[in-house]
Scaffold this active site. Sequence first.
Site, short mmCIF file in Angstrom:
data_model
loop_
_atom_site.label_atom_id
_atom_site.label_comp_id
_atom_site.label_asym_id
_atom_site.label_seq_id
_atom_site.Cartn_x
_atom_site.Cartn_y
_atom_site.Cartn_z
CD GLU A 191 3.70 -5.89 -7.42
OE1 GLU A 191 4.36 -6.44 -8.33
OE2 GLU A 191 3.05 -6.51 -6.57
CE LYS A 207 -4.37 0.25 1.60
NZ LYS A 207 -2.97 0.02 2.02
#
Length: 452
Positions: A191, A207
């Site tokens: 990003e 995760k």
Amino acid sequence: MIEYRSLKIALLGAGSVGSQVAKLLIDNADELAARVGAGLELVGIAVRDPDAPRRVALPRELFTTDARSLILSADIVIELMGGVDPAREYVLLALNSGADVITGNKALLAEHGAQLFAVAEQVGAQLYYEAAVGGAIPIIRPLRDSLAGDRVERILGIVNGTTNFILDRMDTSGDTLEDALEVATELGYAERSDPAADVEGYDAAAKAAILAGLAFHTTVPLESVHREGITGITKEQVDAAREGGYVIKLLAICERVAADDGSEGVSARVYPALVPRQHPLAAVRGVHNAVFVQAAAAGDLMFYGAGAGGLQTASAVLGDVVSAARRHVVGGPGVAESTHADVPVLEIGAVRTRYQITLRVTDAPGVLSRIASIFATNEVSVETVTQTVASEQEPGVASGAIPARREPLPATATLVIGTHEAFESALAATVDTLRASDEVVAVTSVLRVEGV
């Protein structure tokens, strides 16, 4: 044969993954219906702006801003909005209405997974999330189903493609971290406005929490995951790793740990580490992901593939769609998540690992023995030591030139010390003591060593 009614599917979000999911549902409708035993009808796509430009052409009439009405009309809800709010509200609404939910939202699951799974169990719905970890890699089902009868001991994974791309560029192209991040941004892997979720390890930590919960049948809160990113990794560290036969990878590590009192706990952590070049994870290049699983009976297993990408992640989502649709056709309640073990999550100080510590020290008699005593005092055993003596030439003075008169600089040497496995708490204390030592000019690098 009696034909089952068509199942209504609602999609929340039409970004790079959502738009590909919608296209596949429309283009492959007949084939998917044959696999499921029922038609799959995409009844709407909830978005903030129906007229926003999108790379995938989709029927305009499918778009709506009324997510709540769309959810309540569906049998299966696919949540691909990202973020925690309003995604959590919409997933709870869908589950409480009796719809099955498919999500790729790792942040939502890491922070509120326990609540969402509890609601799904109460109402007999199912929450699927194969796309939340590893993109197209099938890792959730193997942990939840295929290895449910085994005992998973350890998971070692590269689960963030952006950081793997950056570290790979630094290793193979000689880029600095800043240069590699700029390339990753230009290619759309990071990003531009805020790459912190990737480079600071937040994405990988979410995760890791999901993987640890599945592997060890316990709830692992996101705040219990130790997290370090890659922003402190320098080109010099990457070059030194290459010369020493290592590569630096951002790893998510989940493992069973023996506590001091003999009981068992689990650890989930994320940090950059040295991985031997002969280890399978060292060969994971670019934006690919890989998860290395060590199980008591199955042994070593490795799952490798595209860790990101709209079409690749859409593949994992469609797999969950087919599973959810088949459950509707066959009937029966959803299968609850297994958190029966309720194993405590231990602090990082309780885990055992290895360090490679690089020091700049004064080059004087007795220094090495005093450095060794610091390791011994902290009950850390030294495995390897290499030493190089720094040049005494003043920086910026060409060879053969006559430097200006000056006081002689103190001679220094560089020590690279590899440790045997020890408790993280003892290793960290050793580094703190070294930094305070008069013999140590600077601690220039501290990296853990994994996969040996």
